[in-house]
Design a protein around this motif. Structure first.
Motif, PDB file in Angstrom:
ATOM      1  N   SER A 286       5.471  81.974 -35.944  1.00  9.23           N
ATOM      2  CA  SER A 286       5.084  80.572 -36.075  1.00  9.23           C
ATOM      3  C   SER A 286       6.126  79.787 -36.867  1.00  9.23           C
ATOM      4  O   SER A 286       6.492  78.664 -36.509  1.00  9.23           O
ATOM      5  CB  SER A 286       3.715  80.458 -36.751  1.00  9.23           C
ATOM      6  OG  SER A 286       2.700  81.016 -35.939  1.00  9.23           O
ATOM      7  N   ALA A 287       6.621  80.377 -37.962  1.00  4.77           N
ATOM      8  CA  ALA A 287       7.611  79.692 -38.793  1.00  4.77           C
ATOM      9  C   ALA A 287       8.909  79.458 -38.028  1.00  4.77           C
ATOM     10  O   ALA A 287       9.526  78.395 -38.130  1.00  4.77           O
ATOM     11  CB  ALA A 287       7.880  80.513 -40.048  1.00  4.77           C
ATOM     12  N   LEU A 288       9.328  80.439 -37.228  1.00  8.25           N
ATOM     13  CA  LEU A 288      10.584  80.325 -36.490  1.00  8.25           C
ATOM     14  C   LEU A 288      10.487  79.374 -35.297  1.00  8.25           C
ATOM     15  O   LEU A 288      11.512  78.998 -34.726  1.00  8.25           O
ATOM     16  CB  LEU A 288      11.040  81.704 -36.011  1.00  8.25           C
ATOM     17  CG  LEU A 288      11.680  82.592 -37.078  1.00  8.25           C
ATOM     18  CD1 LEU A 288      11.737  84.032 -36.612  1.00  8.25           C
ATOM     19  CD2 LEU A 288      13.071  82.087 -37.427  1.00  8.25           C
TER      20      LEU A 288
ATOM     21  N   VAL B 276      14.880  74.791 -39.544  1.00 11.10           N
ATOM     22  CA  VAL B 276      14.453  75.910 -38.706  1.00 11.10           C
ATOM     23  C   VAL B 276      15.538  76.247 -37.686  1.00 11.10           C
ATOM     24  O   VAL B 276      15.762  77.424 -37.368  1.00 11.10           O
ATOM     25  CB  VAL B 276      13.109  75.604 -38.016  1.00 11.10           C
ATOM     26  CG1 VAL B 276      12.692  76.751 -37.104  1.00 11.10           C
ATOM     27  CG2 VAL B 276      12.028  75.341 -39.050  1.00 11.10           C
ATOM     28  N   ASP B 277      16.232  75.238 -37.173  1.00 10.57           N
ATOM     29  CA  ASP B 277      17.361  75.501 -36.282  1.00 10.57           C
ATOM     30  C   ASP B 277      18.370  76.420 -36.961  1.00 10.57           C
ATOM     31  O   ASP B 277      18.889  77.369 -36.352  1.00 10.57           O
ATOM     32  CB  ASP B 277      18.049  74.190 -35.894  1.00 10.57           C
ATOM     33  CG  ASP B 277      17.188  73.307 -35.009  1.00 10.57           C
ATOM     34  OD1 ASP B 277      16.222  73.818 -34.426  1.00 10.57           O
ATOM     35  OD2 ASP B 277      17.487  72.103 -34.922  1.00 10.57           O
ATOM     36  N   ALA B 278      18.670  76.132 -38.234  1.00 10.24           N
ATOM     37  CA  ALA B 278      19.623  76.961 -38.970  1.00 10.24           C
ATOM     38  C   ALA B 278      19.085  78.378 -39.173  1.00 10.24           C
ATOM     39  O   ALA B 278      19.821  79.370 -39.031  1.00 10.24           O
ATOM     40  CB  ALA B 278      19.939  76.319 -40.319  1.00 10.24           C
ATOM     41  N   LEU B 279      17.798  78.470 -39.491  1.00  7.64           N
ATOM     42  CA  LEU B 279      17.178  79.786 -39.675  1.00  7.64           C
ATOM     43  C   LEU B 279      17.227  80.592 -38.378  1.00  7.64           C
ATOM     44  O   LEU B 279      17.535  81.794 -38.379  1.00  7.64           O
ATOM     45  CB  LEU B 279      15.735  79.615 -40.144  1.00  7.64           C
ATOM     46  CG  LEU B 279      14.930  80.894 -40.379  1.00  7.64           C
ATOM     47  CD1 LEU B 279      15.568  81.752 -41.463  1.00  7.64           C
ATOM     48  CD2 LEU B 279      13.486  80.552 -40.753  1.00  7.64           C
ATOM     49  N   ARG B 280      16.957  79.937 -37.262  1.00  7.52           N
ATOM     50  CA  ARG B 280      17.003  80.623 -35.973  1.00  7.52           C
ATOM     51  C   ARG B 280      18.428  81.077 -35.655  1.00  7.52           C
ATOM     52  O   ARG B 280      18.630  82.150 -35.067  1.00  7.52           O
ATOM     53  CB  ARG B 280      16.467  79.705 -34.871  1.00  7.52           C
ATOM     54  CG  ARG B 280      14.970  79.455 -34.950  1.00  7.52           C
ATOM     55  CD  ARG B 280      14.523  78.416 -33.932  1.00  7.52           C
ATOM     56  NE  ARG B 280      14.726  78.879 -32.571  1.00  7.52           N
ATOM     57  CZ  ARG B 280      13.881  79.642 -31.887  1.00  7.52           C
ATOM     58  NH1 ARG B 280      12.757  80.037 -32.463  1.00  7.52           N
ATOM     59  NH2 ARG B 280      14.139  80.000 -30.651  1.00  7.52           N
TER      60      ARG B 280
ATOM     61  N   VAL C 212      20.744  81.978 -37.816  1.00  7.76           N
ATOM     62  CA  VAL C 212      21.014  83.166 -38.625  1.00  7.76           C
ATOM     63  C   VAL C 212      20.252  84.368 -38.091  1.00  7.76           C
ATOM     64  O   VAL C 212      20.791  85.477 -37.975  1.00  7.76           O
ATOM     65  CB  VAL C 212      20.641  82.897 -40.103  1.00  7.76           C
ATOM     66  CG1 VAL C 212      20.723  84.182 -40.923  1.00  7.76           C
ATOM     67  CG2 VAL C 212      21.556  81.839 -40.693  1.00  7.76           C
ATOM     68  N   PHE C 213      18.980  84.159 -37.744  1.00  6.86           N
ATOM     69  CA  PHE C 213      18.163  85.248 -37.213  1.00  6.86           C
ATOM     70  C   PHE C 213      18.767  85.773 -35.905  1.00  6.86           C
ATOM     71  O   PHE C 213      18.804  86.977 -35.660  1.00  6.86           O
ATOM     72  CB  PHE C 213      16.735  84.752 -36.987  1.00  6.86           C
ATOM     73  CG  PHE C 213      15.710  85.853 -36.925  1.00  6.86           C
ATOM     74  CD1 PHE C 213      15.116  86.326 -38.083  1.00  6.86           C
ATOM     75  CD2 PHE C 213      15.341  86.416 -35.720  1.00  6.86           C
ATOM     76  CE1 PHE C 213      14.173  87.340 -38.028  1.00  6.86           C
ATOM     77  CE2 PHE C 213      14.396  87.421 -35.649  1.00  6.86           C
ATOM     78  CZ  PHE C 213      13.806  87.887 -36.816  1.00  6.86           C
ATOM     79  N   GLY C 214      19.260  84.852 -35.059  1.00  5.55           N
ATOM     80  CA  GLY C 214      19.898  85.251 -33.817  1.00  5.55           C
ATOM     81  C   GLY C 214      21.143  86.093 -34.054  1.00  5.55           C
ATOM     82  O   GLY C 214      21.416  87.047 -33.321  1.00  5.55           O
ATOM     83  N   GLU C 215      21.925  85.753 -35.107  1.00  7.57           N
ATOM     84  CA  GLU C 215      23.095  86.562 -35.449  1.00  7.57           C
ATOM     85  C   GLU C 215      22.677  87.964 -35.902  1.00  7.57           C
ATOM     86  O   GLU C 215      23.306  88.967 -35.543  1.00  7.57           O
ATOM     87  CB  GLU C 215      23.890  85.874 -36.553  1.00  7.57           C
ATOM     88  CG  GLU C 215      24.583  84.582 -36.113  1.00  7.57           C
ATOM     89  CD  GLU C 215      25.229  83.847 -37.270  1.00  7.57           C
ATOM     90  OE1 GLU C 215      25.244  84.410 -38.386  1.00  7.57           O
ATOM     91  OE2 GLU C 215      25.704  82.709 -37.060  1.00  7.57           O
TER      92      GLU C 215
END
Length: 519
Positions: free
Chosen positions: A365-367, A374-378, A380-383
């Motif tokens: 939900s947070a992502l 959240v774009d930035a978090l996604r 980093v998570f994608g990396e």
């Protein structure tokens, strides 16, 4: 002397989890009454399939082929899956834990109803619980049935009656959690012009290709294209800034929502065939876990115990496993063979599982939230998902295979407390899979040593534990030489010694006593 009871177990709710529990109890000689308040089974499309460890769990009961329509055991997804709309490449994993089966919920209900009836369940349609009183030795239920109100007494009752569980409310069990009301989601089975559809996904002019099953996230929401096998494609949107009317959901509304999210039009029309088809609008959602899963002689399973506002159907996946965990423990209690504390282990283990799934749901939900942060978090998570170790962790989270029960008295071996994976075996009865040895819902001692030391030490266990000797077929590496496996396929004891030592056998006997009253 205690008053007589009408039935050993009453299961309140005739959905998938209640039916699964009824089938599990029936395997072990318990004939429950299942009370379903609806006058006829709902044909409303809901779940589209099952994901993760639950697929293997259903194979262990011989249900996979009926649900999938395919012969043979389930095969893991070795391609890709999604987590919060991000692609998870599973192809580099040595062994993917992500199993899937695409099957609509009404078919799951059909298959499990047939199994429950085969097992002797008394399924009562149109019977609604209106009152519940617990005594020291029984549960008394007030029921409104088609022929009028009546009372039913049982040794135990199980609430499998959904998110608005009457059973939970009558027991005064709280249902804390989070309500999300800031979005609207829409789902519909549709047909689209042939030129929009290609093997790579949905071709949207001005947008590009939307890959199947990988949500396209924009600053206005998300769009998902799901061409499920054997059914019309399913489209879904989530909008951050809700646009909603009071009129019934329509395909015109679905098309307008797609246009707002993607910024481009996708012509959608009614699907071909007789249905049932999805055409649904949902406002917000809930992620909640019950304060307790047991109240005296009453237990909660499935949505009555936990609900999740997240993709991938975690509620149904975990609910079926609630039923598999509880069934053999209740049956042992009723048979008088349950060791002390066995029933308490249901609440401890499945609460831990529910709270782990809660982390999974809230992280997704947070992502999926809107916003540049959240774009930035996604990003980093994608990396991170380019790293095989991170992919393994996320894949285990998706599958539910990262859960390890705290099984007391058998610590040490890394497989203790984990769900046993399937194995191809050579046995005195011929080639068999571990999944075929568990069909009866009984504990299993599997001895793969040449000395059969563990099997010999359990010579007197046959009334309660199936003992099988053999060897693993190459190239399989079971990770143990002998293991004691519970009816829900969790490992209660294991050793990797070529010939189990005296201390190993002592631990085996302790585990047998702890879980099955043998040893």
């Amino acid at each position: 002397m205690a008053d007589e009871v009408d039935v050993d177990v009453v299961v309140v709710g005739g959905g998938p989890t209640g039916l699964m529990l009824a089938a599990e109890l029936g395997l072990l000689g318990v004939r429950p009454a299942v009370l379903e308040r609806l006058a006829e089974s709902s044909r409303e499309p809901r779940a589209n399939g099952l994901v993760g460890q639950v697929v293997q769990a259903l194979d262990r009961r011989g249900l996979y082929e009926s649900l999938s329509g395919s012969p043979g055991p389930p095969r893991p997804n070795n391609a890709f899956f999604t987590f919060a709309g991000l692609p998870v490449d599973l192809s580099g994993l040595p062994e993917s834990p992500v199993y899937t089966v695409a099957v609509p919920q009404h078919r799951i209900v059909e298959v499990l109803t047939a199994r429950a009836l085969e097992s002797g369940a008394d399924i009562r349609i149109g019977h609604e619980v209106t009152g519940l009183t617990q005594r020291d030795d029984r549960v008394e239920l007030e029921i409104a049935g088609p022929a009028g109100p009546y009372r039913l007494t049982a040794r135990y009752a199980v609430g499998a009656d959904g998110a608005h569980s009457v059973t939970r409310k009558l027991c005064g069990i709280g249902f804390p959690g989070i309500t999300y009301d800031r979005s609207v989601s829409r789902h519909a089975h549709v047909s689209v012009p042939a030129e929009y559809v290609g093997p790579e996904g949905l071709r949207v002019p001005g947008v590009g290709v939307v890959a199947p099953f990988l949500p396209r996230r924009t600053d206005r929401g998300s769009f998902n294209w799901a061409p499920l096998p054997g059914r019309p494609p399913l489209v879904a949107t989530v909008e951050w800034e809700p646009v909603q009317g009071d009129e019934p959901m329509s395909l015109t509304e679905m098309a307008a929502s797609i246009g707002r999210v993607l910024g481009a039009e996708v012509p959608v029309a009614a699907p071909e065939g007789a249905g049932p088809f999805v055409l649904r609008r949902l406002t917000g959602g809930n992620t909640r876990v019950a304060e307790r899963f047991r109240d005296g002689r009453v237990f909660l399973i499935g949505d009555a115990a936990h609900v999740y506002a997240s993709g991938g159907g975690p509620g149904l996946n975990s609910g079926l496993q609630d039923a598999i965990n509880l069934g053999w423990k209740l049956a042992a209690q009723l048979a008088g063979t349950a060791p002390e504390g066995l029933l308490d282990s249901y609440a401890a283990e499945r609460t831990a599982a529910a709270r782990r799934t809660l982390v999974y749901a809230q992280a997704q939900s947070a992502l999926l939230e809107p916003g540049g942060d959240v774009d930035a978090l996604r990003a980093v998570f994608g990396e991170l998902l380019q790293d095989q170790g991170a992919v393994q962790r996320v894949a285990d989270l998706i599958a539910g295979s990262d859960l390890r029960y705290d099984i007391a008295g058998a610590a040490g071996h890394p497989l203790v407390g984990t769900h046993a994976r399937d194995l191809a075996l050579s046995t005195p009865a011929g080639p068999l899979r571990l999944g075929e040895l568990t069909r009866g819902g009984r504990p299993l001692l599997l001895d793969l040593t040449r000395t059969a030391t563990a099997a010999k030490s359990a010579a007197g266990w046959s009334a309660r534990v199936d003992v099988v000797t053999g060897s693993a077929q190459p190239p399989a590496d079971p990770g143990f030489t002998a293991a004691l496996i519970r009816p829900d396929s969790y490992v209660a004891w294991a050793t990797s010694a070529p010939a189990p030592a005296r201390t190993d056998i002592a631990e085996l006997r302790a585990a047998g006593g702890r879980w099955f009253g043998v040893g």
